[in-house]
Design a protein around this motif. Structure first.
Motif, mmCIF file in Angstrom:
data_model
loop_
_atom_site.group_PDB
_atom_site.id
_atom_site.type_symbol
_atom_site.label_atom_id
_atom_site.label_comp_id
_atom_site.label_asym_id
_atom_site.label_seq_id
_atom_site.Cartn_x
_atom_site.Cartn_y
_atom_site.Cartn_z
ATOM 1 N N PHE A 128 5.931 14.681 -6.633
ATOM 2 C CA PHE A 128 7.321 14.782 -6.197
ATOM 3 C C PHE A 128 8.206 15.464 -7.232
ATOM 4 C CE2 PHE A 128 5.420 10.900 -4.437
ATOM 5 C CZ PHE A 128 5.387 11.273 -3.096
ATOM 6 N N ASP A 129 7.590 16.090 -8.234
ATOM 7 C CA ASP A 129 8.377 16.780 -9.249
ATOM 8 C C ASP A 129 9.204 17.886 -8.604
ATOM 9 O OD1 ASP A 129 7.231 15.136 -11.084
ATOM 10 O OD2 ASP A 129 6.056 16.680 -12.087
ATOM 11 N N LEU A 130 10.427 18.000 -9.052
ATOM 12 C CA LEU A 130 11.313 19.034 -8.535
ATOM 13 C C LEU A 130 11.035 20.341 -9.260
ATOM 14 C CD1 LEU A 130 14.632 16.987 -8.457
ATOM 15 C CD2 LEU A 130 13.072 17.443 -6.562
ATOM 16 N N VAL A 173 4.154 5.419 -5.856
ATOM 17 C CA VAL A 173 4.224 5.351 -7.317
ATOM 18 C C VAL A 173 3.111 6.182 -7.947
ATOM 19 C CG1 VAL A 173 3.977 3.805 -9.309
ATOM 20 C CG2 VAL A 173 5.450 3.161 -7.395
ATOM 21 N N LEU A 174 1.901 6.069 -7.427
ATOM 22 C CA LEU A 174 0.797 6.861 -7.980
ATOM 23 C C LEU A 174 1.044 8.351 -7.782
ATOM 24 C CD1 LEU A 174 -2.259 4.657 -6.942
ATOM 25 C CD2 LEU A 174 -1.248 4.923 -9.227
ATOM 26 N N ALA A 211 0.830 -1.210 0.000
ATOM 27 C CA ALA A 211 0.000 0.000 0.000
ATOM 28 C C ALA A 211 0.865 1.261 0.000
ATOM 29 C CB ALA A 211 -0.930 -0.005 1.215
ATOM 30 N N GLU A 212 1.928 1.270 0.772
ATOM 31 C CA GLU A 212 2.824 2.432 0.804
ATOM 32 C C GLU A 212 3.493 2.644 -0.552
ATOM 33 O OE1 GLU A 212 4.249 2.368 5.482
ATOM 34 O OE2 GLU A 212 5.242 1.046 4.037
#
Length: 99
Positions: free
Chosen positions: A84-86, A76-77, A70-71
């Motif tokens: 998480f884009d920089l 990933v989703l 689940a984590e």
């Protein structure tokens, strides 16, 4: 009594984490992104039982993080959705990255 479900959930998650970290992963196969060189810094993952995943840095292979199915799925989703884009590094007027 609203705390009981929260306590049950915390106890279940603690148990899952303890079981995950108790697994012997000494023989797992580590994977990294295609095209990376052996001496390059990279993130490596290993698939564990029940959909769990272990992750480490090639520069520090002794430090291994472990995630339940689940984590890992949530991560990933989130990555696919851009969570998480920089942010691009600010540029100076001469085009070089700001320090």
């Amino acid at each position: 009594m609203a705390d009981v479900p929260d306590q049950d959930l915390k106890a279940r998650k603690d148990r899952e984490r303890d079981e995950l970290y108790a697994l012997d992963i000494s023989g797992v196969e580590w994977h990294c992104a295609p095209g990376t060189e052996q001496e390059e810094e990279r993130v490596e993952i290993a698939y564990l039982p029940d959909g769990a995943v272990a992750m480490r840095s090639s520069l520090d292979p002794e430090t291994v993080l472990r995630y339940t199915e689940a984590e890992w799925r949530a991560f990933v989703l989130g990555a696919r959705d851009g969570e998480f884009d920089l942010e691009p590094a600010p540029r100076r007027q001469d085009g070089a990255a700001a320090e």
